[in-house]
Design a protein around this motif. Sequence first.
Motif, PDB file in Angstrom:
ATOM      1  N   LYS A 125       0.728  -1.163   0.006  1.00 32.99           N
ATOM      2  CA  LYS A 125       0.001  -0.174   0.135  1.00 32.99           C
ATOM      3  C   LYS A 125       0.869   1.110   0.056  1.00 32.99           C
ATOM      4  O   LYS A 125       0.505   2.301  -0.729  1.00 32.99           O
ATOM      5  CB  LYS A 125      -1.037  -0.035   1.197  1.00 32.99           C
ATOM      6  CG  LYS A 125      -1.939   1.274   1.261  1.00 32.99           C
ATOM      7  CD  LYS A 125      -3.036   1.139   2.194  1.00 32.99           C
ATOM      8  CE  LYS A 125      -3.987   1.954   1.931  1.00 32.99           C
ATOM      9  NZ  LYS A 125      -5.301   2.100   3.030  1.00 32.99           N
ATOM     10  N   THR A 129       0.927   4.184  -2.874  1.00 34.60           N
ATOM     11  CA  THR A 129       0.691   5.628  -2.561  1.00 34.60           C
ATOM     12  C   THR A 129       1.668   6.430  -3.022  1.00 34.60           C
ATOM     13  O   THR A 129       1.754   7.575  -3.645  1.00 34.60           O
ATOM     14  CB  THR A 129       0.589   5.710  -0.939  1.00 34.60           C
ATOM     15  OG1 THR A 129      -0.373   4.933  -0.236  1.00 34.60           O
ATOM     16  CG2 THR A 129       0.424   7.341  -0.616  1.00 34.60           C
ATOM     17  N   TYR A 132       1.122   6.728  -6.786  1.00 34.53           N
ATOM     18  CA  TYR A 132       0.229   7.643  -6.903  1.00 34.53           C
ATOM     19  C   TYR A 132       0.724   9.225  -6.778  1.00 34.53           C
ATOM     20  O   TYR A 132       0.276   9.985  -7.754  1.00 34.53           O
ATOM     21  CB  TYR A 132      -1.003   7.478  -6.020  1.00 34.53           C
ATOM     22  CG  TYR A 132      -2.231   8.257  -6.105  1.00 34.53           C
ATOM     23  CD1 TYR A 132      -3.291   7.861  -6.953  1.00 34.53           C
ATOM     24  CD2 TYR A 132      -2.248   9.571  -5.318  1.00 34.53           C
ATOM     25  CE1 TYR A 132      -4.397   8.815  -7.020  1.00 34.53           C
ATOM     26  CE2 TYR A 132      -3.463  10.164  -5.798  1.00 34.53           C
ATOM     27  CZ  TYR A 132      -4.466   9.951  -6.531  1.00 34.53           C
ATOM     28  OH  TYR A 132      -5.714  10.811  -6.702  1.00 34.53           O
ATOM     29  N   GLN A 171      -8.935  -7.638  -2.243  1.00 35.02           N
ATOM     30  CA  GLN A 171      -8.155  -6.853  -1.680  1.00 35.02           C
ATOM     31  C   GLN A 171      -7.225  -6.142  -2.423  1.00 35.02           C
ATOM     32  O   GLN A 171      -6.971  -4.743  -1.856  1.00 35.02           O
ATOM     33  CB  GLN A 171      -7.234  -7.743  -0.689  1.00 35.02           C
ATOM     34  CG  GLN A 171      -8.137  -8.382   0.221  1.00 35.02           C
ATOM     35  CD  GLN A 171      -7.297  -9.558   1.169  1.00 35.02           C
ATOM     36  OE1 GLN A 171      -6.575 -10.209   0.607  1.00 35.02           O
ATOM     37  NE2 GLN A 171      -6.944  -9.204   2.212  1.00 35.02           N
ATOM     38  N   ALA A 174      -9.403  -3.118  -3.725  1.00 31.70           N
ATOM     39  CA  ALA A 174      -9.771  -2.117  -2.682  1.00 31.70           C
ATOM     40  C   ALA A 174      -8.546  -1.265  -2.412  1.00 31.70           C
ATOM     41  O   ALA A 174      -8.650  -0.151  -2.122  1.00 31.70           O
ATOM     42  CB  ALA A 174     -10.453  -2.874  -1.669  1.00 31.70           C
ATOM     43  N   MET A 175      -7.462  -1.717  -2.291  1.00 29.84           N
ATOM     44  CA  MET A 175      -6.044  -1.030  -2.064  1.00 29.84           C
ATOM     45  C   MET A 175      -5.873   0.057  -2.985  1.00 29.84           C
ATOM     46  O   MET A 175      -5.673   1.130  -2.545  1.00 29.84           O
ATOM     47  CB  MET A 175      -5.126  -2.079  -1.705  1.00 29.84           C
ATOM     48  CG  MET A 175      -3.919  -1.366  -1.059  1.00 29.84           C
ATOM     49  SD  MET A 175      -2.398  -2.397  -0.929  1.00 29.84           S
ATOM     50  CE  MET A 175      -3.297  -3.966  -0.061  1.00 29.84           C
ATOM     51  N   THR A 177      -8.159   1.685  -4.931  1.00 29.57           N
ATOM     52  CA  THR A 177      -8.980   2.310  -4.477  1.00 29.57           C
ATOM     53  C   THR A 177      -8.765   3.331  -3.436  1.00 29.57           C
ATOM     54  O   THR A 177      -9.049   4.674  -3.248  1.00 29.57           O
ATOM     55  CB  THR A 177     -10.514   1.947  -4.664  1.00 29.57           C
ATOM     56  OG1 THR A 177     -10.698   1.188  -5.835  1.00 29.57           O
ATOM     57  CG2 THR A 177     -11.695   3.003  -4.338  1.00 29.57           C
ATOM     58  N   GLU A 178      -8.375   2.866  -2.299  1.00 31.68           N
ATOM     59  CA  GLU A 178      -8.148   3.447  -0.996  1.00 31.68           C
ATOM     60  C   GLU A 178      -6.914   4.367  -1.448  1.00 31.68           C
ATOM     61  O   GLU A 178      -7.074   5.277  -0.759  1.00 31.68           O
ATOM     62  CB  GLU A 178      -7.770   2.441  -0.046  1.00 31.68           C
ATOM     63  CG  GLU A 178      -9.132   1.607   0.278  1.00 31.68           C
ATOM     64  CD  GLU A 178      -8.486   0.428   1.389  1.00 31.68           C
ATOM     65  OE1 GLU A 178      -7.196   0.363   1.699  1.00 31.68           O
ATOM     66  OE2 GLU A 178      -9.371  -0.512   1.706  1.00 31.68           O
ATOM     67  N   VAL A 179      -6.051   4.137  -1.907  1.00 29.37           N
ATOM     68  CA  VAL A 179      -4.992   4.831  -2.300  1.00 29.37           C
ATOM     69  C   VAL A 179      -5.244   6.243  -3.051  1.00 29.37           C
ATOM     70  O   VAL A 179      -4.892   7.331  -3.006  1.00 29.37           O
ATOM     71  CB  VAL A 179      -3.827   4.247  -3.131  1.00 29.37           C
ATOM     72  CG1 VAL A 179      -2.750   5.213  -3.659  1.00 29.37           C
ATOM     73  CG2 VAL A 179      -3.086   3.261  -2.307  1.00 29.37           C
ATOM     74  N   GLY A 180      -6.449   6.188  -3.830  1.00 25.97           N
ATOM     75  CA  GLY A 180      -7.000   7.179  -4.711  1.00 25.97           C
ATOM     76  C   GLY A 180      -7.213   7.075  -5.884  1.00 25.97           C
ATOM     77  O   GLY A 180      -7.736   7.996  -6.824  1.00 25.97           O
TER      78      GLY A 180
END
Length: 227
Positions: A125, A129, A132, A171, A174-175, A177-180
């Motif tokens: 993750k 990030t 990103y 997973q 989802a990761m 998407t969570e990062v952006g």
Amino acid sequence: MSDTPEGIVEHTYDNITEWYLQWATSQKSPRERYTQMLLDKLQPSPSILELGCGPGVPILKMLLDHGAQVVANDISTKQLELAKARCPGAKLVAGSMTSLTFEPASFHGVISFFALFHLPRSQLKAMLTTIYDWLKPGGVFVLNLATIDEEEIHGEFLGHGMFWSSYDVDQNRAMLTEVGFEVLQVEVLQAGDGKLEEDDPDYDTEFMWVMARKKEPSDDPSSGQVV
């Protein structure tokens, strides 16, 4: 040789250069298709970072042939020597991808194939990030990931030890998407279209192929900007 995951991966890729070069130039995979998808979404002569460039073929050479300005990284200095001979127009950087430093918004695109699942998944993750952050708004990221939920996989790879680590497909998505990231496409495909021989290291293996995009400020309804 260090017995850390990083040391294991570096040692093995340093010692399988001839096989890996042959594999990279002959193995059928969606790499080229996803690279072309990325290029189709970017401006001419984009700045691109490739993480895990191996011997420079086929992807690094493809990027340069399409006019991209490329920074390419690999943990293996032996692989980078092959890449330098084949792709002198690229800027090559050795070392773990986790140790790289670039200014935010440095690249229009980032590519990473057959590399991220060699990181301990506890680092994934943070790495996503960082990628990103390195992308310009609207930048595109194409990658593949493994699909099994295993924290540590130690195995034999062409006579050498190897390390893998992975989350499952849900997973992984989802990761991202969570990062952006805005996930534009996901495919789960068997290596070699499921037609590999049993002695192939990727026999009966599947990978998750992804194209994702860094959102632009105009994508955020709260930004007050008109799209």
